[in-house]
Design a protein around this motif. Structure first.
Motif, PDB file in Angstrom:
ATOM      1  N   GLU A   1      -8.113  10.724  -1.376  1.00 31.59           N
ATOM      2  CA  GLU A   1      -7.985   9.307  -1.742  1.00 31.59           C
ATOM      3  C   GLU A   1      -8.701   8.951  -3.044  1.00 31.59           C
ATOM      4  O   GLU A   1      -8.875   7.766  -3.343  1.00 31.59           O
ATOM      5  CB  GLU A   1      -8.543   8.429  -0.608  1.00 31.59           C
ATOM      6  N   HIS A   2      -9.095   9.943  -3.835  1.00 35.44           N
ATOM      7  CA  HIS A   2      -9.867   9.624  -5.038  1.00 35.44           C
ATOM      8  C   HIS A   2      -9.137   8.707  -6.025  1.00 35.44           C
ATOM      9  O   HIS A   2      -9.797   7.987  -6.783  1.00 35.44           O
ATOM     10  CB  HIS A   2     -10.340  10.903  -5.745  1.00 35.44           C
ATOM     11  N   PRO A   3      -7.778   8.665  -6.048  1.00 34.53           N
ATOM     12  CA  PRO A   3      -7.130   7.700  -6.948  1.00 34.53           C
ATOM     13  C   PRO A   3      -7.510   6.245  -6.655  1.00 34.53           C
ATOM     14  O   PRO A   3      -7.525   5.412  -7.565  1.00 34.53           O
ATOM     15  CB  PRO A   3      -5.638   7.938  -6.700  1.00 34.53           C
ATOM     16  N   VAL A   4      -7.813   5.938  -5.386  1.00 29.33           N
ATOM     17  CA  VAL A   4      -8.234   4.576  -5.044  1.00 29.33           C
ATOM     18  C   VAL A   4      -9.519   4.239  -5.789  1.00 29.33           C
ATOM     19  O   VAL A   4      -9.641   3.180  -6.417  1.00 29.33           O
ATOM     20  CB  VAL A   4      -8.442   4.435  -3.519  1.00 29.33           C
TER      21      VAL A   4
ATOM     22  N   ILE B   1       1.136   7.771  -3.394  1.00 26.27           N
ATOM     23  CA  ILE B   1       1.372   6.541  -4.149  1.00 26.27           C
ATOM     24  C   ILE B   1       0.141   5.659  -3.995  1.00 26.27           C
ATOM     25  O   ILE B   1      -0.310   5.400  -2.879  1.00 26.27           O
ATOM     26  CB  ILE B   1       2.609   5.786  -3.643  1.00 26.27           C
ATOM     27  N   THR B   2      -0.407   5.217  -5.106  1.00 23.65           N
ATOM     28  CA  THR B   2      -1.562   4.325  -5.087  1.00 23.65           C
ATOM     29  C   THR B   2      -1.216   3.078  -5.884  1.00 23.65           C
ATOM     30  O   THR B   2      -0.678   3.174  -6.990  1.00 23.65           O
ATOM     31  CB  THR B   2      -2.801   4.999  -5.711  1.00 23.65           C
ATOM     32  N   THR B   3      -1.502   1.930  -5.310  1.00 23.41           N
ATOM     33  CA  THR B   3      -1.246   0.678  -6.021  1.00 23.41           C
ATOM     34  C   THR B   3      -2.530  -0.132  -6.136  1.00 23.41           C
ATOM     35  O   THR B   3      -3.376  -0.115  -5.239  1.00 23.41           O
ATOM     36  CB  THR B   3      -0.171  -0.177  -5.319  1.00 23.41           C
TER      37      THR B   3
ATOM     38  N   ASP C   1       0.847  10.524  -7.752  1.00 23.84           N
ATOM     39  CA  ASP C   1       0.417  11.911  -7.946  1.00 23.84           C
ATOM     40  C   ASP C   1       1.332  12.765  -7.078  1.00 23.84           C
ATOM     41  O   ASP C   1       1.435  12.525  -5.869  1.00 23.84           O
ATOM     42  CB  ASP C   1      -1.034  12.092  -7.506  1.00 23.84           C
ATOM     43  N   ARG C   2       1.983  13.757  -7.654  1.00 23.82           N
ATOM     44  CA  ARG C   2       2.970  14.509  -6.879  1.00 23.82           C
ATOM     45  C   ARG C   2       2.880  16.004  -7.142  1.00 23.82           C
ATOM     46  O   ARG C   2       2.395  16.443  -8.183  1.00 23.82           O
ATOM     47  CB  ARG C   2       4.382  14.026  -7.215  1.00 23.82           C
TER      48      ARG C   2
END
Length: 208
Positions: free
Chosen positions: A6-9, A99-101, A79-80
């Motif tokens: 979850e680091h993109p959050v 998918i991060t929003t 990120d894929r």
């Protein structure tokens, strides 16, 4: 030290590239930031897109990606690890993408995620995207009153297939509305073609 999935959050609400900082440390360099430099801005949520069959006890789904349409838009990151014609084998974790929003608040982040999940298209394997669409509409999720028993209490009793009923009805309603709008557009276009402006010095005689 590994990064959390979850680091993109964290990156989206702080503006800090955690991977870059991790590489700097591995190279013997110091962090470019201090704890006091961190500021939280807005809200972010992440959906992990898996190749799995929710109605079959979340069993992995294998196959080849035959269609892959990415999502985009303000505050949206993906990120894929897949692309068109990628193989999803039985040997690895079936995580396809994340998918991060981001939004100014939780409500905006959720609204952007709803749009992103609708836009993101994957064919060739079964994914958990429809299940996320279901979760994002539930009252307990929206008002933040859910807990770790959320899936056990609210989702699993509807498996298999019952949880899809409302989604199917919504799709039918949207299709009906779109059909009505298209029909209205056709009627309006037809009327405009036969309209004669008041300033027109000529007229059209209908000999039918």
């Amino acid at each position: 030290t590994r990064l959390q999935v979850e680091h993109p959050v964290t990156e989206m609400i702080t503006g800090i590239d955690l991977v870059k900082q991790q590489i700097r440390i591995a190279s013997g360099l110091k962090l470019e930031i201090k704890q006091s430099d961190l500021k939280i801005n807005g809200h972010a949520i992440e959906c992990r897109i898996y190749a799995e069959d929710v109605d079959n006890n979340f069993a992995p789904s294998t196959g080849k990606i035959t269609h892959h349409r990415l999502t985009s838009g303000p505050g949206t990151r993906i990120d894929r690890g897949i692309d068109l014609m990628s193989e999803v084998p039985i040997y690895y974790d079936p995580l396809l993408s994340k998918i991060t929003t981001w939004g100014k608040n939780r409500e905006e982040a959720i609204a952007r995620m709803k749009r992103a999940l609708i836009e993101y298209q994957i064919s060739g394997v079964i994914t958990n995207i429809p299940a996320f669409n279901w979760v994002l509409k539930q009252k307990s999720f929206l008002d933040g009153s859910f807990d770790i028993n959320f899936l056990d209490n609210e989702f699993l009793p509807l498996v298999p297939n019952k949880w899809k009923e409302n989604s199917i009805k919504e799709i039918e309603q949207i299709a009906a509305i779109m059909g009505a709008l298209l029909k209205q557009k056709e009627i309006s276009s037809s009327i405009k073609k036969n309209e004669i402006p008041d300033t027109n010095k000529w007229f059209i005689q209908n000999y039918e």
